[in-house]
Design a protein around this motif. Structure first.
Motif, PDB file in Angstrom:
ATOM      1  N   ASN A  98      43.062  64.794  62.771  1.00 13.29           N
ATOM      2  CA  ASN A  98      44.265  65.535  63.169  1.00 13.29           C
ATOM      3  C   ASN A  98      44.526  66.668  62.181  1.00 13.29           C
ATOM      4  OD1 ASN A  98      45.262  64.374  60.867  1.00 13.29           O
ATOM      5  ND2 ASN A  98      46.675  62.991  61.899  1.00 13.29           N
ATOM      6  N   GLY A  99      45.729  67.214  62.267  1.00 12.91           N
ATOM      7  CA  GLY A  99      46.063  68.373  61.434  1.00 12.91           C
ATOM      8  C   GLY A  99      46.078  68.063  59.947  1.00 12.91           C
ATOM      9  N   GLU A 100      46.161  66.784  59.603  1.00  9.76           N
ATOM     10  CA  GLU A 100      46.178  66.407  58.194  1.00  9.76           C
ATOM     11  C   GLU A 100      44.806  65.944  57.731  1.00  9.76           C
ATOM     12  OE1 GLU A 100      48.735  66.474  55.872  1.00  9.76           O
ATOM     13  OE2 GLU A 100      49.507  67.796  57.432  1.00  9.76           O
ATOM     14  N   GLY A 101      43.798  66.095  58.608  1.00  8.75           N
ATOM     15  CA  GLY A 101      42.464  65.650  58.230  1.00  8.75           C
ATOM     16  C   GLY A 101      42.293  64.152  58.317  1.00  8.75           C
ATOM     17  N   GLU A 102      43.208  63.472  59.044  1.00  8.90           N
ATOM     18  CA  GLU A 102      43.138  62.013  59.114  1.00  8.90           C
ATOM     19  C   GLU A 102      42.613  61.563  60.467  1.00  8.90           C
ATOM     20  OE1 GLU A 102      46.710  60.246  56.381  1.00  8.90           O
ATOM     21  OE2 GLU A 102      47.174  61.066  58.352  1.00  8.90           O
ATOM     22  N   TYR A 103      41.951  60.425  60.450  1.00 10.33           N
ATOM     23  CA  TYR A 103      41.517  59.798  61.701  1.00 10.33           C
ATOM     24  C   TYR A 103      41.687  58.295  61.524  1.00 10.33           C
ATOM     25  CZ  TYR A 103      38.349  57.902  65.193  1.00 10.33           C
ATOM     26  OH  TYR A 103      37.810  57.166  66.206  1.00 10.33           O
ATOM     27  N   VAL A 104      42.244  57.661  62.537  1.00  5.35           N
ATOM     28  CA  VAL A 104      42.528  56.227  62.430  1.00  5.35           C
ATOM     29  C   VAL A 104      41.819  55.492  63.550  1.00  5.35           C
ATOM     30  CG1 VAL A 104      44.331  54.507  62.271  1.00  5.35           C
ATOM     31  CG2 VAL A 104      44.807  56.835  61.562  1.00  5.35           C
TER      32      VAL A 104
END
Lengths: 226, 211
Positions: A98-104
């Motif tokens: 996502n926009g924060e560089g996170e993936y869950v």
């Protein structure tokens, strides 16, 4: 006659002066250039040297794995593809940060995982999570696991709130584990950055290599007969 | 622009190494002793250049300076960049080790393209043509390297035109900065030590005092 000779001598002297001035000016310019280069090198070495590399790390919280991608100068990797490989390179999960560089994504138990993040343009990094890492973060044998794992959607590209405790006695352990994980996060990130940091010694080492290799080359060349 | 490990397939990596070996063999022929200090200094500049970050929008890019290497070293630019890329990969982790061949071809090819553009100046007689052609060489080095990058990434299943467009868009700021840096450097060197630049004759042959 004598006057003309004198004038010619003065002319020659002036010409020599000009040549010397020209040489002085050239060597001054050359020295200035070298000073610029030297100061540039010093400036570079003063700042921490991060190669323009992409990095990724992942941690388990509750029943989900949080993947964080970032460039070493701090920028986050937005819209980067993430693929999770299990044993025998089976594709367990894939998505986009996502926009924060996170993936869950949700934990798949009892598998060593290899998480690969591709930020495009040939930049890729991977992070391995072993079964032990997963077991450490996961909550086994607590009511929470049952709540979390049942009926979860497969898509992972959201930053969901971590599973919270529900006031059960066994959940003190869960809360403590969560607190410890959260406080470890900044340290994990710093550790990853530190591992990639290239200091002055690496730069000097590289320069030394260059001079050395070319010196050996020159030596071998000079030994050629004729 | 350096490609990381694990992206390119085996045949592409092998092709990279073969290409590097072939081009290096061609460009290393008859290397003079006198050229070695120059190659050494320029390799050092190229090696350190990747540490200079320039923040651009959401991400940041770093200098490459393979254009400068091409403008100053001519054909010897390829072995110089080869050495620089190897050291960057080993010491900085900049670009994967298995991809060294492909990265050499990408960046070395850009440098040789820059040399080609730089040599075109002989056809013109303009004021400050070294600055102009130096800038063109710097920009085209990045352009050609971007094309080689897109070509290499095509084998991973990406569309060439899409990749090329993306690579170009991402590297336009780098192209501009490289053009400015190489143009300025070429202009400066043309004033003080013109014989250092590739394609200029040495002072001994011109009868000038070597200052």
């Amino acid at each position: 006659m004598a006057g003309r000779n004198a004038l010619m001598k003065i002319g020659t002297l002036m010409r020599q002066e000009e040549i010397l001035d020209e040489r002085r000016r050239r060597s001054r310019a050359w020295r200035n250039g070298l000073r610029c280069l030297l100061s540039l090198l010093i400036l570079i070495s003063a700042a921490p040297a991060y190669a323009h590399k992409v990095n990724v790390f992942a941690y388990v919280e509750g029943a989900q794995v949080y993947v964080q991608g970032y460039f070493l100068d701090g920028k986050k990797t937005k819209n980067s593809a993430v693929v999770v490989y299990g044993e025998n390179d089976a594709r367990l999960a894939e998505g986009v940060t996502n926009g924060e560089g996170e993936y869950v994504f949700n934990v798949i138990p009892n598998q060593d995982m290899r998480i690969v993040l591709n930020a495009g343009q040939g930049h890729q990094a991977e992070y391995r999570l072993s079964v032990a890492d997963i077991a450490g973060g996961e909550l086994h044998d607590t009511p929470l696991l049952n709540d979390a794992s049942v009926g979860n959607a497969e898509s992972g590209a959201h930053v969901g709130a971590p599973v919270t405790g529900s006031g059960n006695g066994g959940n003190i352990e869960a809360v403590v584990r969560r607190a410890v994980t959260e406080s470890m996060l900044p340290m994990a990130r710093e550790l990853a950055e530190l591992k990639e940091r290239r200091g002055l010694s690496d730069i000097i080492g590289g320069l030394g290599f260059i001079i050395g290799i070319l010196g050996v080359f020159a030596y071998l060349k000079s030994r050629k007969p004729g | 622009m350096h490609i990381s490990d694990g992206i390119l397939s085996g045949p592409v990596l092998a092709a990279g190494f073969v290409g590097t070996a072939v081009i290096a063999g061609l460009t290393l022929r008859n290397m003079d002793m006198e050229e070695i200090p120059k190659v050494s200094v320029i390799t050092a500049v190229f090696f350190v250049a990747s540490l200079i970050h320039v923040p651009v929008g959401p991400s940041s890019v770093h200098l490459i300076l393979n254009g400068l290497v091409g403008v100053v070293l001519g054909w010897r630019a390829f072995p110089a960049i080869m050495l620089g890329v190897i050291l960057q990969a080993i010491l900085f982790g900049h670009g994967g080790v298995s991809v060294i061949g492909a990265n050499c071809v990408m960046l070395g090819g850009g440098a040789l393209a820059a040399y080609g553009v730089w040599q075109l100046r002989h056809w013109f007689s303009l004021e400050r043509k070294e600055v102009i052609f130096g800038a063109l060489a710097g920009g085209s080095a990045t352009l050609v390297s971007g094309m080689v990058l897109s070509l290499a990434l095509v084998t991973t299943g990406e569309q060439f035109l899409v990749m090329a467009g993306a690579a170009l868009a991402a590297h336009i700021p780098v192209m501009i900065i490289e053009a400015v840096v190489v143009g300025a450097a070429a202009g400066f060197l043309a004033k003080v030590r013109p014989h250092i630049l590739a394609g200029n004759t040495a002072p001994a042959l011109l009868g000038r005092p070597s200052a």
